[in-house]
Design a protein around this motif. Structure first.
Motif, short mmCIF file in Angstrom:
data_model
loop_
_atom_site.label_atom_id
_atom_site.label_comp_id
_atom_site.label_asym_id
_atom_site.label_seq_id
_atom_site.Cartn_x
_atom_site.Cartn_y
_atom_site.Cartn_z
N LEU A 10 0.83 -1.21 0.00
CA LEU A 10 0.00 0.00 0.00
C LEU A 10 0.87 1.25 0.00
CD1 LEU A 10 -2.82 1.34 0.29
CD2 LEU A 10 -2.42 1.27 2.76
N LEU A 11 1.92 1.25 0.80
CA LEU A 11 2.81 2.41 0.85
C LEU A 11 3.56 2.61 -0.46
CD1 LEU A 11 4.15 2.08 4.48
CD2 LEU A 11 2.67 3.88 3.59
N TRP A 12 3.95 1.52 -1.13
CA TRP A 12 4.59 1.66 -2.43
C TRP A 12 3.62 2.24 -3.45
CZ3 TRP A 12 9.35 2.24 -3.61
CH2 TRP A 12 10.34 1.61 -2.88
N LEU A 13 2.35 1.85 -3.40
CA LEU A 13 1.36 2.44 -4.30
C LEU A 13 1.21 3.94 -4.03
CD1 LEU A 13 -1.39 -0.34 -4.30
CD2 LEU A 13 0.17 0.28 -6.17
N LEU A 14 1.17 4.31 -2.75
CA LEU A 14 1.12 5.73 -2.40
C LEU A 14 2.36 6.47 -2.90
CD1 LEU A 14 -0.28 5.75 1.25
CD2 LEU A 14 -1.33 6.75 -0.78
N TRP A 15 3.52 5.86 -2.72
CA TRP A 15 4.77 6.48 -3.15
C TRP A 15 4.76 6.76 -4.65
CZ3 TRP A 15 8.86 8.61 -0.85
CH2 TRP A 15 10.01 8.82 -1.60
N VAL A 19 4.49 10.64 -5.27
CA VAL A 19 5.85 11.16 -5.40
C VAL A 19 6.40 10.97 -6.81
CG1 VAL A 19 8.21 11.01 -4.53
CG2 VAL A 19 6.29 10.81 -2.95
N VAL A 20 6.38 9.76 -7.31
CA VAL A 20 7.02 9.47 -8.59
C VAL A 20 6.32 10.18 -9.74
CG1 VAL A 20 7.62 7.62 -10.20
CG2 VAL A 20 7.96 7.30 -7.76
N GLU A 21 5.00 10.24 -9.70
CA GLU A 21 4.25 10.88 -10.79
C GLU A 21 4.39 12.40 -10.79
OE1 GLU A 21 0.19 9.66 -10.81
OE2 GLU A 21 0.67 7.63 -11.45
N HIS A 22 4.86 12.98 -9.70
CA HIS A 22 4.96 14.43 -9.58
C HIS A 22 6.40 14.82 -9.21
CE1 HIS A 22 0.59 14.45 -9.71
NE2 HIS A 22 0.60 13.55 -8.74
N VAL A 25 7.30 17.28 -6.32
CA VAL A 25 7.29 16.81 -4.93
C VAL A 25 8.71 16.45 -4.49
CG1 VAL A 25 6.47 14.98 -3.39
CG2 VAL A 25 4.90 16.04 -5.01
N VAL A 26 9.44 15.80 -5.38
CA VAL A 26 10.81 15.41 -5.06
C VAL A 26 11.69 16.64 -4.89
CG1 VAL A 26 12.83 14.14 -5.89
CG2 VAL A 26 10.55 13.22 -6.27
N LEU A 27 11.47 17.66 -5.73
CA LEU A 27 12.27 18.89 -5.62
C LEU A 27 12.00 19.65 -4.33
CD1 LEU A 27 12.07 20.18 -9.31
CD2 LEU A 27 13.99 19.07 -8.17
N HIS A 28 10.73 19.71 -3.92
CA HIS A 28 10.38 20.44 -2.70
C HIS A 28 10.65 19.62 -1.45
CE1 HIS A 28 8.78 23.74 -4.95
NE2 HIS A 28 7.94 22.94 -5.60
N TRP A 32 5.94 15.65 4.70
CA TRP A 32 5.13 14.45 4.50
C TRP A 32 5.84 13.45 3.59
CZ3 TRP A 32 3.61 12.89 -0.27
CH2 TRP A 32 3.66 13.83 -1.30
N CYS A 33 6.62 13.97 2.63
CA CYS A 33 7.36 13.09 1.73
C CYS A 33 8.47 12.36 2.49
CB CYS A 33 7.95 13.93 0.60
SG CYS A 33 8.82 13.00 -0.65
#
Length: 103
Positions: A10-15, A19-22, A25-28, A32-33
């Protein structure tokens, strides 16, 4: 063990969804990330710890046939949930101390 695998998946699906699709998010790299990253890796470690605990349990049942099963189950639970907690706490502490949270 099943609970550990289910929560990890479930957490990998959330990740991947959050995160991966956006890439922004990784830059900021919001709080929560970072928390999702730590929790995700905790449950990833619990998967391996549960496999180790299951192996320990089965080995002990075969080698010491007259050992109390309740004691074995308690040791398995302790090993599977607390060992990854110690490792991920140390990981989080070191990343925070050395201010290596930007990645």
């Amino acid at each position: 063990m099943f609970t550990s695998f289910a929560i990890n998946n479930l957490l990998w699906l959330l990740w991947y969804r959050l995160v991966v699709e956006h890439p922004s998010v990784v830059l900021h790299n919001g709080w929560w990330c970072q928390i999702l990253h730590v929790i995700l890796h905790y449950f990833l470690l619990t998967n391996y710890a549960w496999m180790l605990a299951e192996g320990f349990y089965l080995h002990t049942l075969l080698v010491f046939a007259f050992t109390s099963e309740d004691t074995l189950v308690r040791w398995s639970w302790t090993l599977a949930w607390s060992t990854p907690l110690v490792v991920i706490s140390l990981y989080t502490l070191l990343r925070t101390i050395y201010d290596h949270t930007s990645e």
